[in-house]
Write a protein that holds these residues in place. Structure first.
Motif, mmCIF file in Angstrom:
data_model
loop_
_atom_site.group_PDB
_atom_site.id
_atom_site.type_symbol
_atom_site.label_atom_id
_atom_site.label_comp_id
_atom_site.label_asym_id
_atom_site.label_seq_id
_atom_site.Cartn_x
_atom_site.Cartn_y
_atom_site.Cartn_z
ATOM 1 N N TRP A 58 -8.846 -0.241 -4.251
ATOM 2 C CA TRP A 58 -8.552 0.947 -5.043
ATOM 3 C C TRP A 58 -8.795 0.683 -6.518
ATOM 4 N N ARG A 59 -9.044 1.773 -7.224
ATOM 5 C CA ARG A 59 -9.271 1.663 -8.668
ATOM 6 C C ARG A 59 -8.007 1.170 -9.370
ATOM 7 N N LYS A 114 1.753 7.008 -6.615
ATOM 8 C CA LYS A 114 0.765 8.056 -6.876
ATOM 9 C C LYS A 114 1.365 9.442 -6.691
ATOM 10 N N GLN A 127 -6.704 3.278 3.735
ATOM 11 C CA GLN A 127 -7.733 2.474 3.076
ATOM 12 C C GLN A 127 -7.140 1.171 2.573
ATOM 13 N N ARG A 133 0.831 -1.206 0.000
ATOM 14 C CA ARG A 133 0.000 0.000 0.000
ATOM 15 C C ARG A 133 0.869 1.261 0.000
ATOM 16 N N SER A 184 -9.426 7.312 -5.346
ATOM 17 C CA SER A 184 -9.734 6.268 -4.353
ATOM 18 C C SER A 184 -8.490 5.792 -3.612
ATOM 19 N N TRP A 185 -7.321 6.184 -4.064
ATOM 20 C CA TRP A 185 -6.081 5.767 -3.417
ATOM 21 C C TRP A 185 -5.832 6.676 -2.215
ATOM 22 N N GLN A 186 -6.284 6.276 -1.047
ATOM 23 C CA GLN A 186 -6.202 7.101 0.148
ATOM 24 C C GLN A 186 -5.463 6.359 1.253
ATOM 25 N N CYS A 238 -5.975 -1.085 -0.040
ATOM 26 C CA CYS A 238 -5.546 -0.844 -1.428
ATOM 27 C C CYS A 238 -6.132 -1.853 -2.402
ATOM 28 N N LEU A 274 -7.017 8.663 -9.658
ATOM 29 C CA LEU A 274 -6.645 7.813 -8.521
ATOM 30 C C LEU A 274 -7.167 8.379 -7.207
#
Length: 895
Positions: free
Chosen positions: A78-79, A56, A73, A49, A68-70, A75, A66
């Motif tokens: 994630w998208r 990113k 969270q 992650r 959704s990449w937080q 991974c 991206l």
């Protein structure tokens, strides 16, 4: 109870010991074991992650793809990230740009497509994802950066797609370390491979290889390196790789690529015939692409050597000859047959109608002839694409009641013979997307059912026929249409209300009447090309196109929502009014033709600032007045300016003849003019109509003729080195023809007639080696007409007519100094001075004669001695005196 508990603990210990033994045996680190979360799904590893978050942070993501990449969270959710359900490791990273481009709004789609591209740097943090087996970064833009070498460290990678991703430079040989790779796509970047022999053969498991547009011209022995490709390959695409060689040098017939199913070597400059054994060992081949090479030979002989189960065959744009073989009907697996742009001749065999799997047929741009009947389509139930265009001796003859077995989507029958009646079989083709029937000899009224049948059409071209009828009041029901071309027919009625998706509309050369409708105000928001020229339109343009009120303030600027127009032609109508303000918002406009109308008023100075892409400005034969704005010189791409036959006045400013695009060949800008757009240029004494983008782009013209311009021709005009046509005739220009005119080395046509120019013709004019038309008539030019080089080819005296003080060939007036008698009086600035000279000389001669001769008449001895003296010296001085006297007179006349 206690005993049962102790037994359970012992069992657990035994299980743990067994797990530990297994981990030690297979060298699996304990840290890799994760606890199964609720729901049966595994969460991602923290290390992986963090690696993705670092990735990113290093790239550019303008549209926040991206998002959704937080941090914190999972991974795996994630998208573009896929984890293994068994181990929780990230195994797949799919970040390709999946934005869909729709043709009906191409420009907007391209903006959105580019906005969603990832870019920037691909950091080595991804190396932490050790179990990655799938990586897709296609359709992004990494700014011509090199492919990262560390990608070669993903030892588990089986799928790698970097196509259309904006990579550049050399391909890193480290990719040869990906020994498990099955799929490799590096196509359509700016890549090159100096030595792909060193790394490609190591990919022994490779089944799919696409290196299209990778430059292999610098590869050592690149063609024979094809023998080094892995034998496991089933798909090989080397499209446009600069593999310049003869077909006979291809080693494929002796290679081990016997498992190939799909092969494309198009656009590689291969030339010559295909050797007999080149394709015979590829028995599994289903797709063959050799398009756009220099393949020669007989099409029938080539088809004999093709595998019997071939499904897709593209031999287009080569030099194949001969007739299509009858055995073509036995190639029943064929789905796509593309043979366009060759030199094929003869008839199309009717047996082609037996190819039940055929979906695409393109035989256009050949020399095919004869009749096409229902038999040619008898069993083509799956046919969707039919291209037979530009076979001028091909005629389609079918029963008027014939209903085809197919449902076509793409049809191009242009320049075939379909007429004189409109083909009724079109009525059954309700799925048509592209319909092109240009120049097909149709002389008929357009049937009423036509517009309902083509409700799904996107591209419609019925131009260059004699189709009549009234256009429907609205074409809004063609909701998917982006281009309609109906030019050069006999349509009448008004301009219809159009669909909002339309990008190109050509109704030129018809009998359209009335005014430009108010509905055009909304429709121009999507239009890019609008041609209503050569009709019978009248009146003024709608107020929304001419009034300042139609514009809205935007940061102190005047703009209009929409304004995608790049090509506009209203020429040859009876439109009136001032120069339309609407064009002030058309920043992409590069072709504007308002010629042969009744527009009036002054030319706005904002043209030079607001239309930065303008390359063609044609305003001939209107009623524009006032000065020519010097701001036009700011149009860096302008290389055709036609302001002839107006009421323009003032001088030609030196800065006005400093157009960048007329000074250098490279300054053409980014414009495209479709083939159906024409441009009328008066050059070489006649009006010539230019078609096609290629020809129009090569034309460079400056025509300011038939106005009221005064003053001198600026010397700066000699800097327009690429100018081909210069016409300043029919004005009131004065002064000399500038010597600098010899700098127009590309000039082909020069017309300076009907002005008030004076002085001598500059000798530099003879340096214009491409000059084929010259007109200097009706000025006040004087002196000797220069000769030599190109000027010797102009033997028509009429091009100098009306210049009474010119002399020398090709006109009949002779000049002094050539041994002939002058046939025109000497001209001094003061004519009375010359008359006084002759009078004084005559009187002096008479007095002197009387003083000498008078005494001799009265004294005989004196007269005898005198005449004896004269007899002795006469022979000596006769010639000397007479000739010197004549020379003296000649010198006086020259002065």
């Amino acid at each position: 109870m206690a005993k049962a508990t102790r037994s359970s603990i012992q069992c657990c210990r035994i299980v743990l010991i067994m797990i530990w033994v297994l981990l030690a045996q297979y060298q699996i680190p304990i840290s890799s074991i994760s606890v199964e979360p609720k729901g049966g799904e595994r969460s991602c590893r923290e290390r992986e992650r963090d690696a993705l978050l670092s990735f990113k942070a290093s790239i550019e993501d303008p549209s926040d793809v991206l998002s959704s990449w937080q941090t914190g969270q999972d991974c795996c959710r994630w998208r573009g990230v896929v984890c293994s359900n068994r181990t929780g490791h990230v195994v797949k990273l799919d970040l390709h740009n999946n934005f869909t481009i729709f043709n009906y709004d191409y420009n907007t789609d391209m903006i959105n497509y580019k906005f969603r591209m990832l870019g920037g740097e691909i950091g080595p943090s991804l190396l932490a994802i050790e179990h990655l087996n799938y990586l897709n970064l296609s359709y992004n833009d990494f700014g011509h950066k090199r492919i990262p070498e560390f990608i070669g460290s993903f030892k588990n990678l089986k799928y790698l797609d970097l196509s259309y991703a904006g990579f550049g430079g050399s391909i890193p040989p480290q990719l040869g370390n990906l020994t498990k790779l099955l799929h490799l796509d590096l196509s359509f970047n700016s890549l090159e491979s100096v030595d792909y022999v060193s790394w490609l053969p190591r990919l022994s498991s490779l089944k799919y290889l696409d290196m299209s547009e990778v430059n292999l011209s610098t590869t050592v022995d690149g063609v024979h390196a094809l023998n080094m490709l892995p034998a496991s390959l089933r798909v090989l695409y080397l499209f446009d790789c600069n593999l310049n060689a003869t077909f006979s040098s291809l080693p494929l017939y002796s290679s081990n690529l016997t498992s190939l199913v799909r092969l494309n070597l198009g656009y590689n400059y291969f030339h010559g015939p295909i050797p007999d054994g080149l394709l015979r060992n590829m028995t599994s081949l289903k797709e063959l692409g050799l398009q756009s090479n220099d393949l020669i030979g007989d099409i029938a002989e080539l088809m004999k050597r093709l595998p019997p189960k071939i499904e897709e065959l593209d031999l287009s744009t080569n030099n194949l000859t001969g007739s299509l073989p009858i055995r073509l009907e036995h190639m029943t697996s064929l789905r796509y047959l593309y043979l366009y742009n060759n030199s094929l001749n003869g008839h199309i065999p009717s047996g082609i109608g037996k190819l039940t799997n055929l979906r695409g047929l393109d035989l256009s741009f050949n020399n095919l002839l004869g009749i096409i009947s229902e038999n040619h389509f008898a069993s083509l139930t799956r046919l969707e694409e039919l291209y037979l265009s530009n076979n001028n001796n091909l005629t389609m003859v079918v029963d008027p009641n014939w209903i085809p077995p197919f449902k076509l989507k793409y049809v191009d029958l242009s320049s075939c013979n379909l007429g004189p009646h409109f083909p009724t079989w079109i009525r059954s083709q309700t799925d048509i997307i592209d319909l092109i029937m240009s120049n097909t000899g149709i002389v008929d009224r357009l049937p009423d059912w036509f517009w309902n049948v083509i409700s799904s059409v996107e591209y419609l071209d019925l131009s260059l026929n004699q189709i009549s009828g009234v256009l429907p009041s609205t074409l809004e029901f063609l909701s998917a249409a982006y281009e309609i071309n109906l030019n050069s027919n006999q349509f009448h009625g008004g301009v219809p209300k159009l669909m909002m998706s339309l990008q190109v509309l050509d109704l030129s050369n018809n009998s359209i009447t009335g005014t430009v409708p108010l509905s055009m105000c909304n429709q121009v928001q999507s239009l890019e090309i609008l041609d209503l020229s050569h009709n019978r339109l009248s009146g003024q343009l709608p107020q929304c196109l001419t009034s300042r009120k139609s514009f809205r303030a935007d940061h102190g600027d005047l703009t209009l929502i929409g304004s995608k127009l790049s090509i506009v032609s209203f020429s040859n109508n009876s439109l009136s009014g001032e120069f339309p303000l609407f064009f002030r918002s058309c920043q992409y406009l590069n072709f504007l033709d308002l010629s042969y109308n009744d527009f009036y008023g002054s030319l706005p100075i904002w043209i030079g600032k607001r239309l930065p892409q303008l390359a063609f400005l044609l305003l001939r034969s209107n009623m524009f007045s006032g000065y020519i704005p010097i701001q036009l010189a700011k149009l860096d791409y302008l290389h055709v300016l036609d302001l002839a036959h107006n009421n323009l006045s003032g001088t030609i400013a030196p800065s006005l003849v400093n157009f960048t695009a007329m000074t250098t060949v490279s300054s053409y800008g980014s414009y495209y003019v479709p083939d159906f757009i024409s441009m009328l240029v008066v050059t070489k004494g006649q009006a010539l109509e230019y078609y096609t983008n290629t020809i129009i782009s090569l034309m460079s013209s400056l025509d300011l003729s038939s106005n009221c311009l005064t003053g001198k021709i600026p010397e700066e005009i000699g800097g327009l080195a690429t100018l081909k046509n210069l016409n300043l005739s029919g004005n009131r220009l004065t002064g000399d023809i500038p010597e600098t005119i010899g700098g127009l080395w590309s000039l082909e046509s020069l017309d300076l007639s009907n002005n008030e120019l004076y002085g001598e013709i500059p000798p530099t004019l003879s340096n214009l080696t491409f000059l084929s038309y010259l007109n200097l008539s009706y000025n006040n030019l004087s002196g000797v007409i220069p000769s030599g080089q190109q000027l010797q080819t102009f033997d028509d005296p009429s091009i100098y007519k009306g210049n009474n003080d010119l002399c020398g060939p090709p006109i009949s007036k002779n000049c002094s100094g050539d041994g002939t008698t002058l046939n025109y009086p000497l001209k001094y600035e003061d004519g009375n001075e010359m008359s006084s000279f002759y009078l004084s000389m005559g009187l002096g001669f008479a007095v002197g004669l009387w003083v000498v001769i008078g005494p001799l008449l009265f004294k005989r001895t004196w007269s005898a001695a005198y005449f004896l003296f004269i007899d002795n010296i006469f022979d000596k001085i006769y010639v000397f005196m007479v000739l010197n006297w004549a020379r003296l007179i000649a010198n006086i006349r020259k002065k």
